[in-house]
Enzyme design. Structure first.
Site, short mmCIF file in Angstrom:
data_model
loop_
_atom_site.label_atom_id
_atom_site.label_comp_id
_atom_site.label_asym_id
_atom_site.label_seq_id
_atom_site.Cartn_x
_atom_site.Cartn_y
_atom_site.Cartn_z
N PRO A 358 0.83 -1.21 0.00
CA PRO A 358 0.00 0.00 0.00
C PRO A 358 0.86 1.26 0.00
CG PRO A 358 -0.77 -1.56 1.66
CD PRO A 358 0.53 -2.08 1.16
N VAL A 360 2.44 2.87 -2.53
CA VAL A 360 3.58 3.07 -3.43
C VAL A 360 3.17 3.79 -4.71
CG1 VAL A 360 4.88 1.11 -2.55
CG2 VAL A 360 3.28 0.76 -4.42
N GLY A 361 1.89 4.11 -4.88
CA GLY A 361 1.46 4.91 -6.02
C GLY A 361 0.83 4.15 -7.15
N LYS A 362 0.24 2.98 -6.86
CA LYS A 362 -0.35 2.17 -7.94
C LYS A 362 -1.54 2.88 -8.57
CE LYS A 362 -1.08 -1.34 -5.19
NZ LYS A 362 -0.47 -0.78 -3.98
N THR A 363 -2.45 3.38 -7.73
CA THR A 363 -3.67 4.00 -8.25
C THR A 363 -3.37 5.32 -8.95
OG1 THR A 363 -4.93 2.98 -6.45
CG2 THR A 363 -5.98 4.79 -7.63
N SER A 679 11.61 -18.76 4.08
CA SER A 679 12.85 -17.99 4.03
C SER A 679 13.49 -17.77 5.40
CB SER A 679 12.60 -16.64 3.36
OG SER A 679 11.71 -15.86 4.13
N LYS A 722 13.60 -6.96 1.28
CA LYS A 722 14.33 -7.38 2.48
C LYS A 722 15.58 -6.54 2.70
CE LYS A 722 12.52 -12.09 2.29
NZ LYS A 722 12.82 -13.52 2.07
#
Length: 782
Positions: A358, A360-363, A679, A722
């Site tokens: 959430p 990061v500027g997708k929309t 991991s 990571k």
């Protein structure tokens, strides 16, 4: 009476779908050969008695003991008459019996039964139950319009035997076999009354609902007839007033719009057919408005209209860079599509899926893409959508039906080639109303979406020119068939430097504009901005950072509103005064941890995180204890690490008895958060090796990787996230699987020089790099 006198051996007549109660008469048509033989055998005796037992399944033609209910009724044949292959008999129930054993099956069923008369004294409770049952029965009879014979009514009221009253009332209401059999099997009078009361109450409730439905249906019919008469009167009045011309004018207006609209031939043909229907229907008819609304939508939809794409690559690159910092891969993909359109204007639009944490500027990236291409932009969220009709629309037969969201978006866009963003595709729901994901299979397939049919329109609409962009936080919940139709582009979390640049370029100016402040009034120092990023937010995206900046600006605006005139410079100290204590701090307490503690790296939907593994031995304990909400895969990693060290204890100078003589407790802090994945295997192995050898782990190093029982270190995913998480936590040394060395190209170039990477192919390499003294210990043993 002795026990022998309670047991009888009699012929058996099995019955389908009904049961006979004691004291009651019942006509039967006996047709099966064994049943006819049983009747004939009973008629040959002086008593003419038989046992009537109900079948559990009516499909069984030759029932055995397991196919019959245990309780039945001993009855006497009062009348019999041969009718072709059938024997018509009239039987009267005498008393309840219990089946002990079928003595024979040929030529007829013969059973040994025991009398099972229901006995019970008349108590106040039974009197109360009887009166309550009689009241319910009276209401039921009244609603059912059943005319009971006067003799039967008097018999029910005057009968002194309460169980006989139960059986009589049960015969009035038609109960199914299961309920009749349950009543017959009741072991006491009180139980029988309670069961009958519940059955009759249920029947009464059903009857009341049926009557209500019938009443409403009659009322509706009357209303429709009334409406018809009123419409005819209204038409006559309109004819007198000349108002019929208004309806004709409306139809003519629609015809002009239809003629001016650019419609495919098939669509025009269907629209004209509906318009002709509209002209024949009265304006007061409900169907008139349905057709009128459908025609309006068909005319307004952009069947052939399209916006002209801006194919200037330089302009598109400038727009994308203005709105978003970095995101090179996504920007490059959009420019590639522009290049393809430049060479082939008829090329199909790609189906893109932006995946990332959430914030990061997708929309917002979807809006920038539409602006860069010069297209319209429409967005709607798929989060928690359960009903397929929200996408495909409802059929016109439903009241208030509308097109689905896709067609509505095309109508708003006004062109057949907009950018449509389907937000939160990973949060689609599914229930009895349909599966929206299945509807999207057609929409997001360039080979099929050129003939998309909305349930409301029922016409083929071409979606192939639409640039669909979907967004998701994770791919795990997206069905594989749907995921296969999309081109996945990952948007990872931002580095500290990237967040600083984005804050200067976008976030701070935007919040200053929102609060009415200017650079001449408020200045946020670099130290304060770095502290906001490190100590007041810990996220992969930017939402919390923008909220924190907004809070600083609002508190600054309050100071100016209260009378401050000189410029305000906000440093770290002022930041604490404005926002309070720092909610996030670096893991300083972990710098000198005891043996059994190791720092791992984990991938989460919000980016990456540092995960500390703590292990301790339990003297005189047994077995393995795991806490911290560890998932199945993570628990298996602990067991694999313990098994490897146990089997190679001699290689590391560990006394093997420590594994069997002491219990082991492994804990992963932040116990309220579920954790899973392979991991953490390397971290588990290092923590346990440190615990069993007594050598502490280097706390300036974090690690990640999956292990096997052979000690191999296998590759993992989410390397960039990571690495960024380790850097945010102040860790500059990282151990990675050797096979992940190629993934460092995804780590920002400016970060790589700051970090020290150690690549390991075997758990020995990891232990040597992380546990000081382990290499010398193993060398001495060799």
């Amino acid at each position: 009476m002795s026990k022998q006198e309670l047991i009888l051996t009699l012929p058996v007549i099995p019955m389908k779908n009904t049961a006979l109660f004691p004291h009651l008469l019942m006509p039967l048509s006996v047709g099966r050969s064994r049943s006819r033989a049983a009747v004939e055998a009973a008629l040959a005796t002086e008593s003419k008695e038989v046992v009537l037992l109900s079948q559990k399944e009516s499909s069984v033609e030759e029932p055995g003991q397991n196919d019959l209910y245990t309780y039945g009724t001993r009855a006497v044949i009062r009348k019999s008459q041969q009718s072709g292959e059938l024997i018509e008999v009239l039987v009267q129930g005498l008393e309840r019996v219990m089946l002990l054993k079928l003595e024979s099956t040929e030529p007829y069923l013969k059973a040994r039964v025991q009398r099972a008369v229901v006995e019970g004294e008349i108590t106040p409770e039974i009197e109360a139950l009887q009166r309550s049952v009689l009241d319910v029965t009276a209401k039921l009879v009244e609603l059912s319009n059943i005319q009971l014979p006067v003799e039967l009514t008097q018999l029910i009221v005057q009968d002194k035997d309460p169980i006989r009253v139960v059986y009589l009332l049960s015969s009035i209401v038609h109960l199914d076999l299961e309920k009749e059999q349950t009543l017959l099997e009741a072991q006491s009078v009180a139980d029988a009354f309670r069961l009958l009361h519940s059955y009759l109450s249920r029947e009464l409730q059903v009857m009341e609902i049926r009557n209500n439905i019938s009443t409403k249906a009659r009322d509706e019919m009357s209303k429709e007839q009334k409406d018809y008469v009123l419409r005819q009167q209204l038409r006559a009045i309109q004819d007198e007033l000349g108002e019929q011309d208004a309806d004709k004018a409306e139809a003519e207006e629609l015809r002009k719009k239809l003629a001016a609209a650019e419609l495919p031939e098939e669509v025009r043909k269907e629209a004209e057919r509906e318009l002709k229907r509209l002209e024949r229907i009265p304006a007061a008819s409900p169907e008139y408005n349905v057709i009128r609304t459908w025609l309006d939508i068909v005319i307004e939809l952009p069947w052939t209209k399209a916006t002209e794409d801006n194919l200037d690559i330089g302009h598109a690159r400038q727009v994308l860079d203005e709105d978003h910092f970095d995101l090179k891969e996504v920007k490059e993909r959009i420019l590639e599509h522009l290049g393809v359109l430049h060479m082939n204007p008829s090329a199909k639009a790609p189906i893109l899926c932006f995946v990332g944490p959430p914030g990061v500027g997708k929309t917002s990236l979807g809006k920038s893409i539409a602006r860069a291409l010069g297209r319209g932009f429409e967005r709607f969220s798929l989060g928690a959508m359960h009903d397929e009709a929200e996408l495909r629309g409802h059929r016109r037969t439903y009241i208030g039906a509308l097109p689905g969201r896709l067609i509505q978006a095309m109508r708003r866009a006004g062109a057949r080639n907009p950018v449509i963003m389907l937000d939160e595709i990973d949060k689609l729901g599914r229930d009895y109303r349909g599966d929206p994901a299945s509807a999207l299979l057609e929409v997001l397939d360039p080979e099929q979406n050129n003939t998309f049919r909305d349930n409301y329109l029922d016409l083929a609409f071409d979606l192939s020119k639409v640039l669909f962009i979907t967004t998701a936080n994770t791919l795990d919940t997206i069905p594989s068939a749907l995921l296969d139709r999309m081109e996945v582009l990952r948007l990872s979390g931002y580095t500290e430097e990237e967040k600083t640049q984005i804050a200067h370029r976008y976030l701070i100016p935007r919040q200053m504009k929102e609060t009415g402040l200017g650079e001449e009034k408020v200045k946020l120092s670099e130290e304060a901005l770095t502290s906001l990023i490190r100590n007041y937010t810990r996220e992969a995206g930017l939402r919390r950072l923008e909220r924190a900046i907004g809070r600083v600006m609002r508190k600054s605006a309050l100071k100016f509103a209260e009378g401050r005139t000189e410029p305000l410079l906000i440093g770290e100290e002022e930041l604490i005064d404005l926002l309070g204590p720092q909610p996030f701090t670096m893991e300083q307490a972990r710098r000198n941890s005891p043996p059994g503690v190791a720092a791992g790296l984990a991938w989460t939907e919000t980016g990456g995180d540092v995960l500390y593994i703590e292990a301790t031995l339990l003297p005189d304990g047994k077995g393995l204890t795991l806490t911290g909400q560890l998932g199945d895969v993570m628990q298996e990693s602990v067991k694999a690490a313990q098994s490897y060290l146990w089997s190679h204890a001699a290689d590391f100078g560990i006394d093997a008895k420590r594994f069997s003589d002491s219990g082991l407790h492994v804990h992963v802090p932040a116990g309220a958060i579920p954790k899973d994945g392979p991991s953490a295997g390397v971290t588990m192995a290092v923590a346990l090796a440190s615990l069993y050898t007594g050598l502490p782990v280097r706390m300036d190093t974090a690690m990640t990787g999956e292990i096997t029982l052979a000690g191999l270190v296998l590759p993992i995913g989410g390397v960039k996230e990571k690495v960024l998480a380790a850097r945010r936590a102040g860790i500059r040394r990282i151990v990675l699987p050797k096979a992940n060395e190629k993934d460092l190209r995804n780590v920002p170039e400016e970060i790589r020089p700051e970090m020290e990477f150690v690549f390991a192919a075997h758990i020995h390499d990891v232990l040597v790099a992380l546990v000081p003294g382990m290499e010398e210990r193993m060398a001495v043993l060799v």
